[in-house]
Design a protein around this motif. Structure first.
Motif, short mmCIF file in Angstrom:
data_model
loop_
_atom_site.label_atom_id
_atom_site.label_comp_id
_atom_site.label_asym_id
_atom_site.label_seq_id
_atom_site.Cartn_x
_atom_site.Cartn_y
_atom_site.Cartn_z
N ARG A 180 0.83 -1.22 0.00
CA ARG A 180 0.00 0.00 0.00
C ARG A 180 0.86 1.27 0.00
NH1 ARG A 180 -5.26 1.84 1.27
NH2 ARG A 180 -5.25 3.91 0.35
N LEU A 181 1.88 1.30 0.84
CA LEU A 181 2.72 2.48 0.92
C LEU A 181 3.48 2.72 -0.37
CD1 LEU A 181 4.19 2.15 4.54
CD2 LEU A 181 2.24 3.51 3.78
N THR A 187 4.01 9.66 1.91
CA THR A 187 5.11 10.06 2.79
C THR A 187 4.77 9.63 4.20
OG1 THR A 187 5.52 11.98 1.37
CG2 THR A 187 6.53 11.98 3.56
N THR A 188 5.62 8.79 4.79
CA THR A 188 5.28 8.11 6.05
C THR A 188 6.43 8.20 7.05
OG1 THR A 188 3.92 6.52 4.82
CG2 THR A 188 4.56 5.90 7.05
N VAL A 189 6.07 8.40 8.31
CA VAL A 189 7.03 8.27 9.41
C VAL A 189 6.47 7.21 10.34
CG1 VAL A 189 8.30 9.43 11.25
CG2 VAL A 189 7.59 10.73 9.23
N VAL A 190 7.23 6.14 10.56
CA VAL A 190 6.73 5.01 11.32
C VAL A 190 7.73 4.59 12.39
CG1 VAL A 190 7.60 3.43 9.53
CG2 VAL A 190 5.92 2.61 11.17
N VAL A 191 7.23 4.34 13.58
CA VAL A 191 8.05 3.84 14.69
C VAL A 191 8.00 2.32 14.66
CG1 VAL A 191 8.24 3.65 17.20
CG2 VAL A 191 7.71 5.86 16.15
N GLY A 202 10.94 0.39 5.23
CA GLY A 202 11.63 1.68 5.24
C GLY A 202 12.49 1.97 4.03
N ASP A 203 12.45 3.23 3.58
CA ASP A 203 13.41 3.72 2.60
C ASP A 203 14.64 4.28 3.30
OD1 ASP A 203 11.81 3.44 0.08
OD2 ASP A 203 10.46 4.78 1.16
N LYS A 204 14.42 4.82 4.48
CA LYS A 204 15.52 5.29 5.32
C LYS A 204 15.14 5.06 6.76
CE LYS A 204 15.53 9.56 3.85
NZ LYS A 204 15.73 11.04 3.70
#
Length: 236
Positions: A180-181, A187-191, A202-204
């Motif tokens: 999905r992402l 644009t995502t920030v995930v813990v 993750g891309d980074k």
């Protein structure tokens, strides 16, 4: 794109971070419990306020201490999947996903269309009338993600979205989330705590310790950069 340059004094330390995720990228935050990861998400969402700094998404400032800007949470156009999903247990699947649209005064015919667009591909449309309290962990995760995405957020925030799932469901939901992402270029920030999850999503990635970024790079490079007991303990 999201840029975070924020300082916030906490009880045990001062969080001071500079983070960037390009448009469509997924930035993974890792670190021990209490390192400040969730605080970063809350600052972006507007649930906490930096002491000073700047936060902007797609070139629009959501917070600037210098310019006196502090956009209210409901106007930041941020989707947030909380660690416990934070669904309304007494409400149906449909009403949970529709909640953000209705608070934005979206016409009801469009609400139904948009909710169906989110639920049908993940096999949840047939459960639209089921109360959230009766869902499994994997189903709750799908509903929480749908609720965050249906508003078409500028930025998606996720706090340990896989932690409540059993091993079998974990892998299935992670793979679905990855697709999905990538597909929607959100644009995502995930813990996350798992390096395997970080590699998949993750891309980074950034590793945090006591409010500071101590390592950053592509998830696959984090272990190569890391040396010493801290990184060994973090990743086992």
């Amino acid at each position: 794109m999201i840029r975070i340059d924020a300082n916030r004094k906490l009880r045990d330390f001062t969080l001071d971070v500079k983070l960037t995720a390009e448009s469509g990228e997924t930035l993974v935050l890792m670190g021990n419990n209490g390192s400040g990861k969730t605080t970063v998400l809350n600052l972006v969402a507007g649930l906490m306020t930096p002491d000073y700094g700047n936060i902007e998404a797609d070139g629009k400032k959501m917070f600037s201490s210098e310019e006196g800007i502090d956009v209210p949470p409901e106007r930041r156009h941020v989707g947030y999947v909380f660690q416990n999903y934070a669904l309304f247990p007494h409400m149906s699947v449909f009403d949970n996903v529709a909640f953000g649209l209705r608070t934005r005064k979206t016409p009801e015919d469009k609400v139904r269309h948009k909710v169906r667009e989110e639920l049908e591909p993940v096999g949840m449309w047939e459960l639209k009338d089921v109360k959230a309290a009766k869902l499994s962990g994997g189903q709750k995760q799908k509903v929480a993600l749908a609720r965050s995405l249906v508003i078409r957020p500028t930025v998606l925030l996720m706090d340990e979205p896989l932690s409540a799932l059993d091993a079998r469901t974990h892998a299935m939901v992670r793979d679905s989330l990855q697709v999905r992402l990538r597909k929607d270029k959100i644009t995502t920030v995930v813990v996350l705590h798992s390096l395997c999850d970080a590699l998949a999503l993750g891309d980074k990635a950034c590793v945090m310790d006591r409010g500071q970024v101590v390592l950053s790079g592509k998830p696959g490079d984090i272990l190569k950069q890391g040396q010493g007991q801290f990184v060994d303990n973090l990743f086992g």
